[in-house]
Design a protein around this motif. Structure first.
Motif, PDB file in Angstrom:
ATOM      1  N   VAL A   9       0.852  -1.183   0.000  1.00 57.72           N
ATOM      2  CA  VAL A   9       0.000   0.000   0.000  1.00 57.72           C
ATOM      3  C   VAL A   9       0.891   1.238   0.000  1.00 57.72           C
ATOM      4  CG1 VAL A   9      -1.841   1.241   1.190  1.00 57.72           C
ATOM      5  CG2 VAL A   9      -1.718  -1.262   1.351  1.00 57.72           C
ATOM      6  N   SER A  10       0.823   2.032  -1.045  1.00 53.82           N
ATOM      7  CA  SER A  10       1.615   3.262  -1.125  1.00 53.82           C
ATOM      8  C   SER A  10       1.041   4.307  -0.170  1.00 53.82           C
ATOM      9  CB  SER A  10       1.599   3.817  -2.543  1.00 53.82           C
ATOM     10  OG  SER A  10       2.221   2.913  -3.422  1.00 53.82           O
ATOM     11  N   SER A  11       1.943   5.087   0.435  1.00 52.43           N
ATOM     12  CA  SER A  11       1.502   6.109   1.386  1.00 52.43           C
ATOM     13  C   SER A  11       2.515   7.241   1.440  1.00 52.43           C
ATOM     14  CB  SER A  11       1.320   5.495   2.779  1.00 52.43           C
ATOM     15  OG  SER A  11       2.567   5.069   3.291  1.00 52.43           O
ATOM     16  N   ARG A  12       2.106   8.316   2.050  1.00 52.27           N
ATOM     17  CA  ARG A  12       3.003   9.451   2.289  1.00 52.27           C
ATOM     18  C   ARG A  12       3.667   9.334   3.656  1.00 52.27           C
ATOM     19  NH1 ARG A  12       3.395  10.182  -2.617  1.00 52.27           N
ATOM     20  NH2 ARG A  12       1.637  11.043  -3.721  1.00 52.27           N
ATOM     21  N   ASP A  13       3.002   8.641   4.594  1.00 48.41           N
ATOM     22  CA  ASP A  13       3.537   8.429   5.943  1.00 48.41           C
ATOM     23  C   ASP A  13       3.133   7.024   6.382  1.00 48.41           C
ATOM     24  OD1 ASP A  13       4.114   8.330   8.670  1.00 48.41           O
ATOM     25  OD2 ASP A  13       3.488  10.395   9.029  1.00 48.41           O
ATOM     26  N   LYS A  14       3.994   6.057   6.085  1.00 50.95           N
ATOM     27  CA  LYS A  14       3.650   4.655   6.302  1.00 50.95           C
ATOM     28  C   LYS A  14       3.320   4.344   7.755  1.00 50.95           C
ATOM     29  CE  LYS A  14       8.471   3.206   6.659  1.00 50.95           C
ATOM     30  NZ  LYS A  14       9.568   2.515   5.985  1.00 50.95           N
ATOM     31  N   ALA A  15       4.026   4.957   8.694  1.00 47.24           N
ATOM     32  CA  ALA A  15       3.755   4.675  10.107  1.00 47.24           C
ATOM     33  C   ALA A  15       2.385   5.207  10.523  1.00 47.24           C
ATOM     34  CB  ALA A  15       4.849   5.263  10.991  1.00 47.24           C
ATOM     35  N   ALA A  16       2.054   6.408  10.079  1.00 44.67           N
ATOM     36  CA  ALA A  16       0.747   6.983  10.431  1.00 44.67           C
ATOM     37  C   ALA A  16      -0.388   6.193   9.793  1.00 44.67           C
ATOM     38  CB  ALA A  16       0.684   8.447  10.005  1.00 44.67           C
ATOM     39  N   SER A  17      -0.244   5.845   8.518  1.00 46.46           N
ATOM     40  CA  SER A  17      -1.296   5.108   7.821  1.00 46.46           C
ATOM     41  C   SER A  17      -1.469   3.706   8.391  1.00 46.46           C
ATOM     42  CB  SER A  17      -0.995   5.028   6.327  1.00 46.46           C
ATOM     43  OG  SER A  17      -1.033   6.307   5.746  1.00 46.46           O
ATOM     44  N   ALA A  18      -0.372   2.999   8.577  1.00 41.06           N
ATOM     45  CA  ALA A  18      -0.438   1.641   9.115  1.00 41.06           C
ATOM     46  C   ALA A  18      -0.956   1.652  10.543  1.00 41.06           C
ATOM     47  CB  ALA A  18       0.936   0.978   9.055  1.00 41.06           C
ATOM     48  N   GLY A  19      -0.470   2.598  11.335  1.00 42.72           N
ATOM     49  CA  GLY A  19      -0.899   2.684  12.729  1.00 42.72           C
ATOM     50  C   GLY A  19      -2.380   2.985  12.868  1.00 42.72           C
ATOM     51  N   GLN A  20      -2.888   3.888  12.026  1.00 44.51           N
ATOM     52  CA  GLN A  20      -4.308   4.207  12.097  1.00 44.51           C
ATOM     53  C   GLN A  20      -5.154   2.989  11.750  1.00 44.51           C
ATOM     54  OE1 GLN A  20      -6.514   6.451   9.024  1.00 44.51           O
ATOM     55  NE2 GLN A  20      -6.995   7.913  10.677  1.00 44.51           N
ATOM     56  N   LEU A  21      -4.826   2.309  10.642  1.00 39.00           N
ATOM     57  CA  LEU A  21      -5.619   1.152  10.240  1.00 39.00           C
ATOM     58  C   LEU A  21      -5.537   0.044  11.283  1.00 39.00           C
ATOM     59  CD1 LEU A  21      -7.439  -0.212   8.158  1.00 39.00           C
ATOM     60  CD2 LEU A  21      -5.357  -1.121   7.097  1.00 39.00           C
ATOM     61  N   ALA A  22      -4.349  -0.268  11.741  1.00 44.75           N
ATOM     62  CA  ALA A  22      -4.194  -1.333  12.739  1.00 44.75           C
ATOM     63  C   ALA A  22      -4.954  -0.998  14.016  1.00 44.75           C
ATOM     64  CB  ALA A  22      -2.716  -1.552  13.043  1.00 44.75           C
ATOM     65  N   GLY A  23      -4.913   0.257  14.436  1.00 44.71           N
ATOM     66  CA  GLY A  23      -5.647   0.658  15.627  1.00 44.71           C
ATOM     67  C   GLY A  23      -7.147   0.506  15.465  1.00 44.71           C
ATOM     68  N   LEU A  24      -7.657   0.892  14.304  1.00 40.67           N
ATOM     69  CA  LEU A  24      -9.096   0.761  14.055  1.00 40.67           C
ATOM     70  C   LEU A  24      -9.525  -0.703  14.003  1.00 40.67           C
ATOM     71  CD1 LEU A  24      -9.565   3.537  11.360  1.00 40.67           C
ATOM     72  CD2 LEU A  24     -10.438   3.574  13.719  1.00 40.67           C
ATOM     73  N   LEU A  25      -8.726  -1.528  13.315  1.00 43.59           N
ATOM     74  CA  LEU A  25      -9.081  -2.933  13.171  1.00 43.59           C
ATOM     75  C   LEU A  25      -8.739  -3.767  14.400  1.00 43.59           C
ATOM     76  CD1 LEU A  25      -8.048  -3.627   9.455  1.00 43.59           C
ATOM     77  CD2 LEU A  25     -10.282  -2.940  10.359  1.00 43.59           C
ATOM     78  N   GLY A  26      -7.911  -3.211  15.281  1.00 42.32           N
ATOM     79  CA  GLY A  26      -7.527  -3.954  16.477  1.00 42.32           C
ATOM     80  C   GLY A  26      -6.571  -5.089  16.191  1.00 42.32           C
ATOM     81  N   VAL A  27      -5.634  -4.855  15.253  1.00 39.75           N
ATOM     82  CA  VAL A  27      -4.653  -5.885  14.888  1.00 39.75           C
ATOM     83  C   VAL A  27      -3.238  -5.365  15.114  1.00 39.75           C
ATOM     84  CG1 VAL A  27      -6.202  -6.973  13.200  1.00 39.75           C
ATOM     85  CG2 VAL A  27      -4.617  -5.172  12.445  1.00 39.75           C
ATOM     86  N   ALA A  28      -2.277  -6.272  15.101  1.00 40.58           N
ATOM     87  CA  ALA A  28      -0.873  -5.913  15.318  1.00 40.58           C
ATOM     88  C   ALA A  28      -0.279  -5.241  14.084  1.00 40.58           C
ATOM     89  CB  ALA A  28      -0.064  -7.172  15.654  1.00 40.58           C
ATOM     90  N   TRP A  29       0.748  -4.415  14.329  1.00 43.20           N
ATOM     91  CA  TRP A  29       1.457  -3.778  13.237  1.00 43.20           C
ATOM     92  C   TRP A  29       2.861  -3.418  13.713  1.00 43.20           C
ATOM     93  CZ3 TRP A  29       2.937   1.566  12.868  1.00 43.20           C
ATOM     94  CH2 TRP A  29       2.614   2.321  13.994  1.00 43.20           C
ATOM     95  N   GLY A  30       3.742  -3.138  12.765  1.00 42.88           N
ATOM     96  CA  GLY A  30       5.106  -2.745  13.093  1.00 42.88           C
ATOM     97  C   GLY A  30       5.987  -2.859  11.866  1.00 42.88           C
ATOM     98  N   GLU A  31       7.269  -2.638  12.070  1.00 40.67           N
ATOM     99  CA  GLU A  31       8.191  -2.733  10.944  1.00 40.67           C
ATOM    100  C   GLU A  31       8.202  -4.155  10.404  1.00 40.67           C
ATOM    101  OE1 GLU A  31      12.060  -1.002  11.246  1.00 40.67           O
ATOM    102  OE2 GLU A  31      11.334   0.597  12.553  1.00 40.67           O
ATOM    103  N   ALA A  32       8.192  -4.268   9.080  1.00 43.48           N
ATOM    104  CA  ALA A  32       8.193  -5.581   8.443  1.00 43.48           C
ATOM    105  C   ALA A  32       9.551  -6.249   8.622  1.00 43.48           C
ATOM    106  CB  ALA A  32       7.877  -5.431   6.954  1.00 43.48           C
ATOM    107  N   ARG A  33       9.562  -7.557   8.531  1.00 41.02           N
ATOM    108  CA  ARG A  33      10.817  -8.312   8.660  1.00 41.02           C
ATOM    109  C   ARG A  33      11.764  -8.043   7.519  1.00 41.02           C
ATOM    110  NH1 ARG A  33      10.070 -14.357   8.987  1.00 41.02           N
ATOM    111  NH2 ARG A  33      12.321 -14.208   9.200  1.00 41.02           N
ATOM    112  N   PHE A  34      11.224  -7.616   6.374  1.00 39.08           N
ATOM    113  CA  PHE A  34      12.047  -7.431   5.188  1.00 39.08           C
ATOM    114  C   PHE A  34      11.598  -6.169   4.468  1.00 39.08           C
ATOM    115  CE2 PHE A  34      12.740  -8.075   0.625  1.00 39.08           C
ATOM    116  CZ  PHE A  34      14.111  -8.297   0.615  1.00 39.08           C
ATOM    117  N   GLY A  35      12.539  -5.377   4.014  1.00 37.96           N
ATOM    118  CA  GLY A  35      12.222  -4.226   3.188  1.00 37.96           C
ATOM    119  C   GLY A  35      11.839  -2.985   3.978  1.00 37.96           C
ATOM    120  N   PRO A  36      11.495  -1.933   3.255  1.00 40.29           N
ATOM    121  CA  PRO A  36      11.214  -0.632   3.873  1.00 40.29           C
ATOM    122  C   PRO A  36       9.745  -0.457   4.266  1.00 40.29           C
ATOM    123  CG  PRO A  36      11.146  -0.404   1.507  1.00 40.29           C
ATOM    124  CD  PRO A  36      11.496  -1.849   1.793  1.00 40.29           C
ATOM    125  N   PHE A  37       9.122  -1.513   4.750  1.00 34.04           N
ATOM    126  CA  PHE A  37       7.677  -1.513   4.945  1.00 34.04           C
ATOM    127  C   PHE A  37       7.272  -1.403   6.409  1.00 34.04           C
ATOM    128  CE2 PHE A  37       8.737  -4.270   1.297  1.00 34.04           C
ATOM    129  CZ  PHE A  37       8.221  -3.475   0.283  1.00 34.04           C
TER     130      PHE A  37
END
Length: 127
Positions: A9-37
């Protein structure tokens, strides 16, 4: 059997976008094991990998099917966060839940414009 493993998923601020979605859905999130994700772990087999870009990108639509009790919890988090939502895919913000397909459906957009959909019953597949 074929299963989708991850989606970028392309974004302008990956941490803000991922954090918002994960918080809403109630799922885990964080830096990926591989790559700049920044990864959002939707379930045991599917990850959304957010990546920062300064290039133009298309707005994507993602639909999440959830159990009814989880729908209500996620909707409450949307409301608590003050995020505008609507009952129709291209409709106006009405803060309503669509029930015409025998379940519940809502749509909202995240800051980069991607559209999230949450439903309890798939209208895209026959039962």
């Amino acid at each position: 059997m074929i299963e989708l493993d991850h989606f970028i998923v392309s974004s302008r601020d990956k941490a803000a976008s991922a954090g918002q979605l994960a918080g809403l859905l109630g799922v885990a999130w964080g830096e990926a094991r591989f790559g700049p994700f920044m990864a959002v772990y939707l379930n045991d087999g599917l990850t959304l990998d957010f990546v920062d870009t300064d290039q133009p990108f298309p707005v994507e639509h993602f639909c999440f099917r959830v159990p009814p009790q989880e729908f209500d919890a996620i909707l409450a988090r949307l409301q608590a966060a003050g995020i505008a939502y609507r009952s129709k895919v291209a409709g106006p913000v009405d803060h309503e839940v669509d029930t015409q397909f025998g379940g519940k459906v809502v749509y909202w957009n995240e800051p980069d414009g991607h559209q999230w959909e949450m439903l309890t019953v798939s209208y895209a597949r026959p039962t």
